[in-house]
Design a protein around this motif. Structure first.
Motif, PDB file in Angstrom:
ATOM      1  N   SER A 344      24.609 -21.983   8.512  1.00 19.94           N
ATOM      2  CA  SER A 344      24.437 -22.484   7.143  1.00 19.94           C
ATOM      3  C   SER A 344      23.027 -22.967   6.839  1.00 19.94           C
ATOM      4  O   SER A 344      22.659 -23.122   5.670  1.00 19.94           O
ATOM      5  CB  SER A 344      25.435 -23.611   6.868  1.00 19.94           C
ATOM      6  OG  SER A 344      25.233 -24.675   7.783  1.00 19.94           O
ATOM      7  N   GLN A 347      18.377 -19.147   6.704  1.00 18.65           N
ATOM      8  CA  GLN A 347      18.355 -18.286   5.523  1.00 18.65           C
ATOM      9  C   GLN A 347      18.596 -16.823   5.867  1.00 18.65           C
ATOM     10  O   GLN A 347      19.402 -16.140   5.218  1.00 18.65           O
ATOM     11  CB  GLN A 347      17.012 -18.439   4.806  1.00 18.65           C
ATOM     12  CG  GLN A 347      16.864 -17.541   3.579  1.00 18.65           C
ATOM     13  CD  GLN A 347      15.623 -17.867   2.778  1.00 18.65           C
ATOM     14  OE1 GLN A 347      15.521 -18.931   2.200  1.00 18.65           O
ATOM     15  NE2 GLN A 347      14.676 -16.964   2.756  1.00 18.65           N
ATOM     16  N   LEU A 350      22.189 -16.217   6.879  1.00 15.79           N
ATOM     17  CA  LEU A 350      23.066 -16.288   5.711  1.00 15.79           C
ATOM     18  C   LEU A 350      23.020 -14.994   4.901  1.00 15.79           C
ATOM     19  O   LEU A 350      24.044 -14.528   4.386  1.00 15.79           O
ATOM     20  CB  LEU A 350      22.661 -17.471   4.828  1.00 15.79           C
ATOM     21  CG  LEU A 350      23.188 -18.857   5.246  1.00 15.79           C
ATOM     22  CD1 LEU A 350      22.551 -19.937   4.386  1.00 15.79           C
ATOM     23  CD2 LEU A 350      24.707 -18.919   5.139  1.00 15.79           C
ATOM     24  N   GLU A 370      25.843 -17.729  -1.979  1.00 15.66           N
ATOM     25  CA  GLU A 370      24.852 -17.845  -3.054  1.00 15.66           C
ATOM     26  C   GLU A 370      24.736 -19.297  -3.527  1.00 15.66           C
ATOM     27  O   GLU A 370      23.626 -19.828  -3.682  1.00 15.66           O
ATOM     28  CB  GLU A 370      25.240 -16.941  -4.211  1.00 15.66           C
ATOM     29  CG  GLU A 370      24.277 -17.028  -5.387  1.00 15.66           C
ATOM     30  CD  GLU A 370      24.786 -16.321  -6.620  1.00 15.66           C
ATOM     31  OE1 GLU A 370      24.108 -16.410  -7.668  1.00 15.66           O
ATOM     32  OE2 GLU A 370      25.866 -15.699  -6.561  1.00 15.66           O
ATOM     33  N   MET A 373      22.953 -21.490  -0.934  1.00 19.18           N
ATOM     34  CA  MET A 373      21.511 -21.241  -0.856  1.00 19.18           C
ATOM     35  C   MET A 373      20.787 -21.849  -2.053  1.00 19.18           C
ATOM     36  O   MET A 373      19.667 -22.348  -1.921  1.00 19.18           O
ATOM     37  CB  MET A 373      21.247 -19.737  -0.737  1.00 19.18           C
ATOM     38  CG  MET A 373      21.783 -19.127   0.546  1.00 19.18           C
ATOM     39  SD  MET A 373      21.408 -17.360   0.741  1.00 19.18           S
ATOM     40  CE  MET A 373      19.694 -17.443   1.257  1.00 19.18           C
ATOM     41  N   MET A 378      17.018 -22.625  -0.821  1.00 24.57           N
ATOM     42  CA  MET A 378      16.629 -21.367  -0.179  1.00 24.57           C
ATOM     43  C   MET A 378      16.389 -20.290  -1.243  1.00 24.57           C
ATOM     44  O   MET A 378      16.751 -20.454  -2.408  1.00 24.57           O
ATOM     45  CB  MET A 378      17.727 -20.903   0.777  1.00 24.57           C
ATOM     46  CG  MET A 378      18.005 -21.838   1.937  1.00 24.57           C
ATOM     47  SD  MET A 378      19.283 -21.140   3.038  1.00 24.57           S
ATOM     48  CE  MET A 378      19.535 -22.501   4.172  1.00 24.57           C
ATOM     49  N   TRP A 380      17.567 -17.495  -3.036  1.00 22.96           N
ATOM     50  CA  TRP A 380      18.958 -17.101  -3.225  1.00 22.96           C
ATOM     51  C   TRP A 380      19.141 -15.784  -3.962  1.00 22.96           C
ATOM     52  O   TRP A 380      20.264 -15.275  -4.066  1.00 22.96           O
ATOM     53  CB  TRP A 380      19.670 -18.192  -4.029  1.00 22.96           C
ATOM     54  CG  TRP A 380      18.966 -18.520  -5.326  1.00 22.96           C
ATOM     55  CD1 TRP A 380      17.989 -19.447  -5.524  1.00 22.96           C
ATOM     56  CD2 TRP A 380      19.169 -17.887  -6.592  1.00 22.96           C
ATOM     57  NE1 TRP A 380      17.568 -19.444  -6.825  1.00 22.96           N
ATOM     58  CE2 TRP A 380      18.275 -18.500  -7.509  1.00 22.96           C
ATOM     59  CE3 TRP A 380      20.012 -16.878  -7.041  1.00 22.96           C
ATOM     60  CZ2 TRP A 380      18.202 -18.114  -8.839  1.00 22.96           C
ATOM     61  CZ3 TRP A 380      19.951 -16.489  -8.373  1.00 22.96           C
ATOM     62  CH2 TRP A 380      19.050 -17.114  -9.261  1.00 22.96           C
TER      63      TRP A 380
END
Length: 581
Positions: A344, A347, A350, A370, A373, A378, A380
Motif C-alpha cells: 500500500s 507506488q 500498487l 485509485e 493513491m 501518489m 494516481w
C-alpha cells in the motif's frame, strides 16, 4: 641715446648649435621618458611633443588602467560574489575568453544550486540550475538535476528539450546517453530515438564502443516497439549485443512476436538460470507461460519466487493471476488483501496490482487503489486509467464513459502518453455503450495523435474486436500499417482480420509484404492460403503466383499461433537497461 635690448642677443653659431640639439636631446633621468618639452625658438618658447614617447606613455597608462580594472573586477567577483573559481586570465582577456568565463560562471551557479538543494531552497536552486546550464551547457550534473526538476513537475516536454540540447556536449558520456534513451522510450518517442541513434552511430563502418552499444540497443528496442523485428535483430547482431543479457532478452521477445514460442521460453529459462535474481527475466517467462496456457508451470515459478522473497510484489501478483485462472475465488480474495496490505505504500507495486484489477475486470479493487493513491499523494492517473479499463473488461461501458469524462475534469493536463491511452479507452467505451458516433470521434482523435505506439493501437484494436466493432478494429490496424509498413506485428494482425472480413485485395497486397519479412507466423500464411484458394477468389489478380509463394513459405516454416494479445494498460517492455550489463 643707447638703447639696450630687452632680450639677449644670441651668437649665431651658438643659436645654431642649440637649435640642432633638439628639445629632447639634453633630458636626463625620468625626463627622458616624458613626451613633452619646451624650447626657445626664433618665434619664442614653444612646446614640443615626442610622438613615440607619447604613444608609449598612453600605452602604459592604458595597460595600467586595464590591469587595475581587471584586478578590481576579478577581486569583486571572487571575493564580493564568492565565485572563487573565477580565473584572472579570463577577466583580463574577457573579450576573447568570454566562453571560458561564462562556463566558469555556469559551473559556479550549479554548485550554488547543489548547496541550496541541501538547504531545502528549491526555488533558488531551480533558478541557479537553469541559469547554470544556460551559461555552461556542458555541465552534466547541472543538466541532470534540472531534468529531475522538470520530471517532478510533470513537464516532460521541458525535460526532453533539456536532454536533447545536451547531446552535443555528452556524445561520449555513456551515463547521459543511457538516461536520454530511457527517457525517450518511456515517453514513447520511438522515432526520435531512431533519429538520435542514427546520428550517434554514424553511417560509416560499425564501431563497437559502450556508447555505440547503448545507442544500438535503444534503436533495436524502438524497432521492436514499432514491430520492425528484422531491423531490431540485425542491429543487435551488428553491435555484438546478441550475446549480452539485455540483447538476449530482446531476442526472446522477437522470437515470441514471430511465433517462435518454444524457442522464446527456452531462451528465457536459460537466462533465468544465469541471472536468477533478475526480475525482468522472470516477469517475461511467467507472462509467456500464461499466454501459452502453461498455468501450472507459471504458478510454480511464481510460488518459488514469492517464497524466496515475500516482498516481491510481481511474483505475488502472478500468483493472483494463477488463482484467478484456476477459479480459486477464496484463495484469490485472501491473497488480494494480503498483497494490498503489503504494497500500500509502494507506488509501482500498487500500479502492478491495479493492472491485475484491470485485466481481471475487478472494478472495486481498481477503484480502491485509485482512491488510496489520491489520498496518499501518489501519482494516481495511471491507476485511474486502469479503473476505466476494468469497467470495460467488466462490460460496464456506460460507467466507463462517465469515468473518462470525470477523469478529464480531474486531470485536465495529463501526460501525453496517458492522455492518448485515455482517448482510446473512451472510443472503446462509447462503442460498447452503443454510441458509435461518439466512439468514432474518439477513435479518429486517438489515431491522429503524434508518436502513437503500435502496441497501443493494437491493444485498442483487440478491445474493439472483443465488443464486436470489427471494422473500427481494422481502421486502427490499417492506421498502424500505413504509418509503419514494416511493422510485422500490426501487419500480421491486419491480415488475420482481413481473412475474417474477406478483404481479398488487401490480403494479397499485405501477404506479399509479410513474405518479405523474416519468419512470418505460419498460421497467418495458412489462413491466407485457404482464403485465396477458395473459388470465390478464382479471378483475383496474381492469385496463382501468390498461392505458390505461400506454399513455398509454408514448407519452410513450422506452424505457429502468432504473438499473444495484451491489455491496453498491461505490462510493457521495460524501456532499456544497460546494454553492457
Amino acid at each position: 641715446m643707447d638703447n639696450e635690448p630687452n632680450e639677449p642677443i644670441y651668437d649665431a653659431a651658438e643659436f645654431k648649435d642649440k637649435a640642432a640639439a633638439g628639445p629632447f636631446d639634453n633630458a636626463s633621468g625620468l625626463r627622458k621618458l616624458w613626451p613633452f618639452a619646451f624650447q626657445d625658438t626664433p618665434k619664442g618658447r614653444q612646446l614640443f611633443i615626442h610622438k613615440g614617447r607619447l604613444a608609449a606613455l598612453l600605452a602604459t597608462l592604458l595597460l595600467t588602467l586595464w590591469l587595475a580594472g581587471a584586478t578590481g573586477v576579478w577581486g569583486f567577483i571572487k571575493y564580493g560574489r564568492g565565485m572563487d573559481t573565477v580565473r584572472y586570465l579570463d577577466i583580463l582577456f574577457l573579450p576573447v575568453r568570454m566562453t571560458e568565463y561564462q562556463r566558469t560562471r555556469g559551473d559556479f551557479y550549479v554548485d550554488q544550486a547543489k548547496k541550496e538543494l541541501e538547504a531545502g531552497k528549491y526555488r533558488d536552486a531551480f533558478f541557479h540550475l537553469r541559469l547554470g546550464v544556460i551559461k555552461s551547457p556542458g555541465n552534466k550534473e547541472g543538466r541532470q538535476l534540472l531534468i529531475q526538476f522538470y520530471s517532478v513537475w510533470n513537464r516532460a516536454d521541458l525535460a526532453e528539450k533539456t536532454l536533447v540540447e545536451g547531446i552535443p556536449y555528452n556524445r561520449d558520456n555513456a551515463e547521459f546517453i543511457r538516461t536520454l534513451f530511457i527517457f525517450l522510450l518511456r515517453q514513447q518517442e520511438d522515432q526520435k530515438v531512431l533519429e538520435i541513434a542514427k546520428d550517434l552511430l554514424g553511417t560509416g563502418a560499425v564501431a563497437v564502443t559502450p556508447v555505440n552499444q547503448l545507442a544500438a540497443f535503444a534503436a533495436a528496442t524502438a524497432h521492436y516497439y514499432r514491430g520492425n523485428f528484422d531491423k531490431a535483430e540485425d542491429i543487435l547482431r551488428a553491435y555484438q549485443l546478441a550475446g549480452m543479457r539485455d540483447g538476449r532478452l530482446l531476442l526472446t521477445r522477437l522470437d515470441w512476436e514471430r511465433g517462435q514460442k518454444e524457442q522464446a521460453i527456452a531462451r528465457l529459462r536459460q537466462l533465468l538460470k544465469e541471472f536468477p535474481s533478475e526480475p525482468e527475466i522472470y516477469n517475461q517467462l511467467v507472462a509467456y507461460l500464461l499466454s501459452s496456457n502453461r498455468d501450472d508451470e507459471a504458478r510454480r515459478e511464481s510460488f518459488a519466487r514469492a517464497l524466496a522473497d515475500p516482498r516481491n510484489a510481481r511474483a505475488r501478483i502472478d500468483l493472483l493471476n494463477a488463482y484467478r485462472k484456476a477459479g480459486d475465488t477464496e484463495q484469490l480474495a485472501a491473497s488480494i488483501e494480503g498483497v494490498y496490505r503489503d504494497v500500500s505504500q509502494d507506488q509501482n507495486a500498487l500500479l502492478q496490482l491495479a493492472n491485475f484489477a484491470a485485466t481481471a475486470g475487478d472494478v472495486p479493487l481498481a477503484a480502491r487503489i485509485e482512491t488510496h493513491m489520491k489520498e496518499t499523494g501518489m501519482k494516481w492517473e495511471g491507476a485511474a486509467l486502469m479503473r476505466v479499463e476494468a469497467l470495460i473488461v467488466a462490460k460496464r461501458h456506460a460507467e466507463a464513459v462517465e469515468a473518462v469524462a470525470t477523469l478529464r475534469k480531474e486531470s485536465p493536463v495529463m501526460p501525453p502518453n496517458l492522455a492518448g491511452i485515455l482517448t482510446g479507452l473512451d472510443a472503446i467505451a462509447n462503442f460498447g455503450a452503443g454510441d458509435p458516433d461518439s466512439g468514432q470521434i474518439s477513435l479518429n482523435a486517438f489515431l491522429k495523435q503524434n508518436n502513437l505506439r503500435t502496441e497501443n493501437i493494437m491493444a485498442v484494436s483487440t478491445r474493439l474486436l472483443a465488443i464486436g466493432a470489427r471494422h473500427q478494429a481494422r481502421q486502427a490496424l490499417a492506421t498502424a500499417v500505413r504509418t509503419d509498413p514494416s511493422n510485422q506485428a500490426a501487419l500480421t494482425a491486419l491480415i488475420k482480420l482481413d481473412v475474417e472480413l474477406g478483404n481479398t485485395d488487401e490480403i494479397a497486397k499485405n501477404v506479399r509484404t509479410l513474405l518479405t519479412m523474416r519468419r512470418p507466423p505460419a498460421d497467418v500464411l495458412r489462413s491466407a492460403h485457404e482464403k485465396l484458394s477458395s473459388d470465390l477468389y478464382l479471378f483475383a489478380p496474381g492469385r496463382a503466383a501468390l498461392l505458390e509463394e505461400l506454399e513455398t513459405a509454408l514448407t519452410r516454416r513450422p506452424p505457429s499461433t502468432g504473438p499473444p494479445g495484451g491489455g491496453l494498460s498491461g505490462k510493457r517492455l521495460l524501456p532499456f537497461r544497460n546494454a553492457a550489463a
